[in-house]
Structures are given as structure tokens and as C-alpha cells.
Design a protein around this motif. Sequence first.
Motif: not given
Length: 624
Positions: A204-213, A221-230
Motif C-alpha cells: 500500500x504505497x501512499x505516494x503512488x498514483x492509484x490510477x497507474x496501471x 499492489x493495492x493499486x492493482x487490486x483496486x483496478x481489479x475491483x473496478x
Amino acid sequence: MEKMWTKPGTSDNRDYGAAMLSYILSFLPLSDQKEASLVNRAWYYAAQSALRERDVQYIIPVESASLTSIKSLSRRHVSCVKLTKVDSSSDASDVLQSISYYLGPHLHSLSLSGGTLTEAAFVELVTSCPGLRVLDLSGCNSLFISGMFLDQPETAQQVREALASLRELNLANLRYLADTSFNRLSSCAPKLERLSLARCHITFDPHRNLSAQKDSSATLSFRNILYFLKEQASYLVALDLSGTNLSPTALQALGQVVGLHLRELTLRGCRDVSTEAVAALCHHQRGLTSLDLSGCSELADGALLAVSRGLHGLWHLRMEKLQRLTDAGFSALHRLQELRSLDIAECCLVSGRELSKALEFPKGPPPHLTSLRLAYCSLLKDKSVISLAQGLSSSLKVLDLSSCVSLTNSSLLAISANLPQLTVLRLAWCKEITDSGLLGLVDPGEELPPEPLTPLESPSQETPSRELTASLLMLKALQELDLTACSKLTDTSLAKVLKFPRLKQLSLSLLLELTDTGLVAVAKGCPSLEHLALSHCNRLSDRGWAQAANIWGRLQHLNLSSCNQLTEQTLVTIGKTCRRLKVLDVSMCQGISMAAVEHFQAQLPHVTCVQSRFVGGADLAMTL
């Protein structure tokens, strides 16, 4: 229209009779269905049919000894299987091939939890299961350690076709799961509804843009999980992120995913989650019916208030081990009128005062509340338990008051009088409960619960100076009872009150006054026991156990640890009478040697035995 008549004895009548018998057996508990299957061949097949309808999970060790059973299970069209001892050996490969051939076409649920199988074996297995809806790969780290899982397009396509119907995927405890391997696997299940990533190493990187792919081949990464959830928002209804470093920002982002309407969310042990993040979640995910925030140590009263005010359709709420939660958090609980179960065990600042008030008139208790766990709430008092018992009299079936050390007979009398539907009652370490409480006798000077029910037939008429109320015998539906360490209990009450023909699980451990007389009386009163704990009952002897064991033929789990009067003769008795035993604990029994346990194990290899003894001052335990 003329009514059709079938000659008695024809196949139509036999089929109808078998179907009717299977339907009747489906109402029995699982253990009773197994008993019924032993009557004759017709009852056996009827019971198997009833078991299929219940989706009973069959546990199959992946070893050569299971091959015969696998062929037998194929004739029953078993649909739910858990495989154990899965490895990459040649013998395991042969067994997996047999499972694929005989069981695969009928499987709806498959668990490989903790297995060390290869990717080739996994692919061969799942491609033989075209109807698979549930897949458990928790702890299967061998599949993901290389980072190359399903990297070949042809293999991925085979798995995608096999898992087209998959609805539930368990990926818990995978330390090597990464973005790339997760994406390959999840893409094979386009209509996934339930996902567990509990205790996975998620960044969970608070400095990374969650919209990055950009996908990572080394970390999840949570960013990737968030993309999966969408991507899966229109299908996903249940998510488990327990034991991860889920941050408040991440939880808020999860709740705000467009189109995501979760019904179940489990966040056990997510220690960084904040009260503000929970409030935001409740605002955006109002359709939640199950929420588990146990062990989220930063949460306080505000979290429970937010849940009560925002999730009016909630069915199940678990908030164990919240050391900051106090009585003040329960002031709005009456708004959860759909609540079925509430678990606030180990919340050490909760006395139950506001909880009982929240369930009083005019709002009244949730009409469907069937389960309440208050274990280890050491501030809980009799007054609160009495109020809760009266308020929940029409619905409560499970009540856990273990280690609520301030409770006395007054609480037990109120429970016996007001909660006739209880199936589970846990009172372990409630040391102030005495024989009088079980017998329904009010000692002089003891507070009587308000509005007692009409006195029942008393188990004892010896003390007319004491007022009679409802005894524990009122709880006729009990299936589980835990009286561990209720050290003031003796044969006087146990022999007269423990008469529950439907009781399956009983713990009388650490009852130092329990003797052979009481044990035999308990056996006669509770003949259907399957789980029994009698550890540290030092007054029990071989003779008493021999009499009781003849009645307890259904025992599957038995704990006799530290029963120092028992000798090897008890093992002989158990071997002759308890033929269904699966687990036996005789650790620290001074009269039973390791050699005797090994001999017992050789005669009954299906039984797991635990025996320990002191060797050079150290406690040496062995599981055979």
C-alpha cells in the motif's frame, strides 16, 4: 382424469420410496444421517443422496490408500472435495489423475489449501472440473513462487475455459502472489463474486498514483487490486483483506469504487484502519450485510456508531478485540434491526450496560438476532445479562459468556428461564456459578431475576428453604455446552441437570469435583456426544470411564489430558467402544506411557493421538 395406480413392488414405487426416505433423512443432523446409513443398503444410498444435497465436504488425503475410496465416491457424484497432503511426488500425481477422472466431472467445490502441487498438475486437475464454482488455493505457494504461473497463453486459455463458471476464489496466505500472476488467474474467472486475499503480502504505497496501471511481477499492489475491483464491480459481492496492512486511504478508495456493491467485507487484523475510514466505508457501501472489523486496534466507539447509523441492512457484525470500544459505542445499535449475529468478544471496556439499553423498549431488540458473543468481557455484570436474556428470549440460539468472570447464578437463572431456544451455551471460567445455579435454586440473600417463569419440576427437593426457579434443564435444544473451569460445580448438579439427548459437544474440563458417579450420569443423560473434554478431571478412574464409554459410541474428539488416575486400561476401553474416534488427547496423563499410546495407534491408525510427558524437565509432545 383417471388416477394412475402402480402395482406395489414396481420400480416406480421403489424410486418413490427411496426419494421419500432421502427427503426424511435430510432433516437429520449429519451424524444421525451417518448412523442411518448403516441400517441397510437402501438406507445407505438414501443417506448418500441426502448428503449430496447438503454439499458435504469430503476430505481426501492424496495418497495411494485413497484410490479405492475415490472410485467409490465417484458413484455418489460427490460435488465438494478438499484434498490434503498434496505434493509433487509421483504417487500424488497418480492420485490426482484418479481424482480428475473419477470426481472431476461432478465437482462444484475444490480445495487444495496448503498443497505443494506443480502447475501442470493444477492445470490437469482444474480442466477436468468443468462445473467448478468454488476454488481454494490458499497457501499453495508452490504455484506462484516462480512468478511464471499461467504465463503460457495456451495454458491460460485451457484454465479460462475450465473456470468459466467459477464464482468463489480463495487466495489467502500466498506470500509470492504478484500483480502479474493475480491478473492471469483472475482473468480466468470473469464472473467472480467472492475473493479472499487474506494475509497476502499487499503493498500500500501512499505516494503512488492509484490510477497507474503498471503491473508488478514481484509484488501484489493495492493499486492493482483496486483496478481489479473496478473491472469486477458489477459481479463482486464478498471481499476478504484480513491480516493485510490496509491503510485508511486504501479503505476509503475501496468503498468509493463506482458500481461496487459489496455484501460481505472481512478486515480482521487490519490494524491501520481508522474510525474515519470505516465511517466513509459505511457511507458508500450501504448494502453490506456482513462486516468483520475484529482486531482493527485503532477503532473506537465512533466506528460502531458509524456502522449502526449507516448499515441498516447488516446481518452479521464482528468487532472482537477492540480495546478502545466502550459502552458508549452501543447507543445507536438499535438501528440494526436486521442483525442476526453480534460478536464483541475480548472488548475489555464493555460492561454490557449500554448494549442492554439499546435492545430495550421502545425500539426493542433485533427480531432476528440468533448469536451473541461476549466472551472475555470481564466487566460484564449480572444485571446486563439478565436484561439481555429477557430481551432476546424469542430469537437467541448461541450465547458465549466465556471468561465473564463476574457473572453469578443470577445470570444462569435468567438464561435458563428466558432462552429456551439456545443451542450453544458457553460459560467457561465463570467460576462463581455453583450447583444451585444449574439446579435452579435461589440461595437465601441471592438476587432473583425479575419476572421468573413458573417453577418447573425441580431436580432436587432436598432444600425447601431455597426458592425454585428454572433449571438448566429448560434448555432442551442444547447441542453445545461449555462449563470449563466452573470449579464450584460438583456431581450434585451435573448428574441431575446434564440430561440433553441432542447435546453433541460438552466440556467439563477443570471440574475438580467431578467423579466417576457424575461421569456415568452425564453419559446416560447425554448419549449423543461427539466432542468431549475432560482434561484435569483428576478424580476420574478407569472404572468410571469404562462404564461411560459404553454409552458414548459416537465420540469423535476426546480430551482426557492430565487425568492422572487413568491408566492404559482406559486406552483398551476406548479402542473397544469408541470406534468412531478421530482425535484422542491423553497428554500429561501420568498413568499412560508412550508405548501404550503407540500400541493403541497401531490398532487404530485412523485416530490422531496426542501424548506428552516430561523429559528432563521439558514438556515433550508427540502427535502420532
